[in-house]
Write an enzyme that holds these catalytic residues in place. Structure first.
Site, PDB file in Angstrom:
ATOM      1  N   PHE A   2     101.226 -30.782  51.017  1.00  0.00           N
ATOM      2  CA  PHE A   2     102.499 -31.480  51.130  1.00  0.00           C
ATOM      3  C   PHE A   2     102.762 -32.264  49.838  1.00  0.00           C
ATOM      4  O   PHE A   2     101.909 -32.336  48.955  1.00  0.00           O
ATOM      5  CB  PHE A   2     102.478 -32.428  52.330  1.00  0.00           C
ATOM      6  CG  PHE A   2     102.100 -31.741  53.619  1.00  0.00           C
ATOM      7  CD1 PHE A   2     103.061 -31.155  54.415  1.00  0.00           C
ATOM      8  CD2 PHE A   2     100.765 -31.675  54.026  1.00  0.00           C
ATOM      9  CE1 PHE A   2     102.721 -30.501  55.585  1.00  0.00           C
ATOM     10  CE2 PHE A   2     100.414 -31.024  55.194  1.00  0.00           C
ATOM     11  CZ  PHE A   2     101.393 -30.435  55.987  1.00  0.00           C
ATOM     12  N   SER A  47     102.037 -25.258  59.440  1.00  0.00           N
ATOM     13  CA  SER A  47     101.525 -26.617  59.265  1.00  0.00           C
ATOM     14  C   SER A  47     102.698 -27.576  59.098  1.00  0.00           C
ATOM     15  O   SER A  47     103.695 -27.244  58.462  1.00  0.00           O
ATOM     16  CB  SER A  47     100.624 -26.705  58.031  1.00  0.00           C
ATOM     17  OG  SER A  47      99.452 -25.943  58.209  1.00  0.00           O
ATOM     18  N   CYS A  54      98.120 -33.426  58.900  1.00  0.00           N
ATOM     19  CA  CYS A  54      98.493 -32.014  58.916  1.00  0.00           C
ATOM     20  C   CYS A  54      98.126 -31.410  60.266  1.00  0.00           C
ATOM     21  O   CYS A  54      96.946 -31.351  60.633  1.00  0.00           O
ATOM     22  CB  CYS A  54      97.766 -31.268  57.798  1.00  0.00           C
ATOM     23  SG  CYS A  54      98.097 -29.497  57.760  1.00  0.00           S
ATOM     24  N   THR A  56      99.286 -28.284  63.486  1.00  0.00           N
ATOM     25  CA  THR A  56      99.772 -26.912  63.636  1.00  0.00           C
ATOM     26  C   THR A  56     100.785 -26.809  64.766  1.00  0.00           C
ATOM     27  O   THR A  56     100.528 -27.271  65.889  1.00  0.00           O
ATOM     28  CB  THR A  56      98.596 -25.961  63.923  1.00  0.00           C
ATOM     29  OG1 THR A  56      97.647 -26.037  62.855  1.00  0.00           O
ATOM     30  CG2 THR A  56      99.073 -24.523  64.066  1.00  0.00           C
ATOM     31  N   ALA A  70      93.441 -32.797  67.680  1.00  0.00           N
ATOM     32  CA  ALA A  70      91.999 -32.718  67.903  1.00  0.00           C
ATOM     33  C   ALA A  70      91.387 -34.107  68.056  1.00  0.00           C
ATOM     34  O   ALA A  70      91.938 -35.101  67.567  1.00  0.00           O
ATOM     35  CB  ALA A  70      91.335 -31.990  66.735  1.00  0.00           C
ATOM     36  N   HIS A 108      95.106 -34.733  55.144  1.00  0.00           N
ATOM     37  CA  HIS A 108      93.803 -35.043  55.722  1.00  0.00           C
ATOM     38  C   HIS A 108      93.593 -36.559  55.626  1.00  0.00           C
ATOM     39  O   HIS A 108      93.218 -37.083  54.576  1.00  0.00           O
ATOM     40  CB  HIS A 108      92.687 -34.304  54.978  1.00  0.00           C
ATOM     41  CG  HIS A 108      92.864 -32.818  55.003  1.00  0.00           C
ATOM     42  ND1 HIS A 108      92.225 -31.976  54.117  1.00  0.00           N
ATOM     43  CD2 HIS A 108      93.611 -32.014  55.811  1.00  0.00           C
ATOM     44  CE1 HIS A 108      92.573 -30.729  54.376  1.00  0.00           C
ATOM     45  NE2 HIS A 108      93.408 -30.725  55.388  1.00  0.00           N
ATOM     46  N   THR A 154     103.479 -45.756  45.412  1.00  0.00           N
ATOM     47  CA  THR A 154     102.775 -46.224  44.222  1.00  0.00           C
ATOM     48  C   THR A 154     102.118 -47.568  44.487  1.00  0.00           C
ATOM     49  O   THR A 154     102.759 -48.490  44.999  1.00  0.00           O
ATOM     50  CB  THR A 154     103.749 -46.369  43.036  1.00  0.00           C
ATOM     51  OG1 THR A 154     104.379 -45.106  42.803  1.00  0.00           O
ATOM     52  CG2 THR A 154     103.023 -46.811  41.782  1.00  0.00           C
TER      53      THR A 154
END
Length: 237
Positions: A2, A47, A54, A56, A70, A108, A154
Site C-alpha cells: 500500500f 487485499s 492488510c 483479504t 486472524a 503488517h 511524517t
C-alpha cells in the site's frame, strides 16, 4: 503493498467473533459498509487495508465487504476494539498505475500506540503517541515516515527510551480524511514503522556477526562513541 494514502473512510457494520458462514470461516469476521467507491474493481481474495492492517476480501456486495480477522491480527492491532458504527481508514492494494504518494506500506502492523495528547497549532493538530512496545522507537526518526491506522505520516519529533514517544502533525485537509483526527487521549492507533529501518538493522547485525573477531568491531565502536559524544554535547547546551 500500500502507499499509506487513505482512499475513503468506511463504516463498521458488523464484527462477529464466531462467523460460521462460508465467508467467515468459523472465526472472527469484520464487515465494512459505505465502501462503494473502492469496490468497483474488487475481486474475492483481494487485499485491502483496514486501519493499516492488510486483510483479504472474502465476500462483497455493491457497497460493503467482509474480511476474516486472524487471532494474531486481533492481538497485534486495534481491530478487536471496533464497534458497529466505528469509522475506519480504507485503501486498496497498489496497482501498476498507482501513484506512490506516501511510502511503501506492507499492512503488517507492528504494535499499537496510545494517544498521549492532542495540541492545536494554528489549523493543524499535533498528536503525541506512546507505543505499547517501546522497542519500535529505534525504527522511528524525525522527519521519517510512519504509518498510523494505515495513513502515511511524517514524524515531527521523537523521544527515545522506555517512556518514549513521537509526534505527528495533521493538517486541516488530512483531519477530514483519516480516523486518527477524531481520536482522544487514551485511544489507540495501529502502528507500522518504515520497513527500511528493519532491513538496515538486520543487514548491519549480520555483517558484524560475520566480522566477529576480525577487528571490524572497532569501526562500530567509533561510530557509537561519536554518537554518544554528540548527544552529551547537545544535552549540555
Amino acid at each position: 503493498m500500500f502507499t499509506g494514502i487513505v482512499e475513503i473512510l468506511g463504516t463498521v457494520s458488523a464484527l462477529e467473533e464466531l462467523d460460521q458462514t462460508a465467508s467467515g470461516g468459523g472465526g472472527t469476521s469484520l464487515t465494512i459498509s459505505d465502501a462503494q467507491n473502492i469496490l468497483g474493481d474488487a475481486n474475492l481474495g483481494d487485499s485491502i487495508s483496514i486501519n493499516g492492517a492488510c486483510l483479504t476480501i472474502t465476500e462483497f456486495e455493491k457497497s460493503s465487504f467482509k474480511v476474516g480477522v486472524a487471532p494474531e491480527t486481533l492481538r497485534r492491532t486495534n481491530l478487536g476494539s471496533l464497534k458497529k458504527g466505528s469509522m475506519v481508514n480504507l485503501e486498496r492494494a497498489v496497482s501498476s498505475s498507482t501513484r506512490m504518494g506516501g511510502h511503501f506500506v506492507q499492512g503488517h502492523v507492528d504494535t499499537v500506540a496510545s494517544v498521549v495528547s492532542v495540541t492545536p497549532d494554528g489549523n493543524a493538530l499535533t498528536f503525541r503517541f506512546k507505543p505499547r512496545d517501546p522497542s519500535v522507537l529505534r525504527y522511528i526518526v524525525e522527519k521519517g515516515f510512519i504509518t498510523l491506522d494505515g495513513a502515511s505520516l511524517t514524524v515531527t519529533q521523537i523521544q527515545d527510551g522506555p517512556d518514549g514517544w513521537w509526534e505527528v502533525m495533521l493538517i486541516a485537509y488530512t483531519q477530514e480524511r483519516v480516523v486518527t483526527a477524531a481520536k482522544k487521549p487514551g485511544e489507540e492507533v495501529n502502528v507500522e514503522v518504515d520497513m527500511v529501518g528493519k532491513y538496515v538493522e538486520k543487514s548491519v547485525a549480520a555483517y558484524f556477526e560475520d566480522k566477529a573477531g576480525t577487528g571490524d568491531f572497532a569501526i562500530l565502536d567509533k561510530m557509537v562513541s561519536r554518537i554518544v559524544d554528540e548527544k552529551l554535547k547537545n544535552s549540555t547546551k
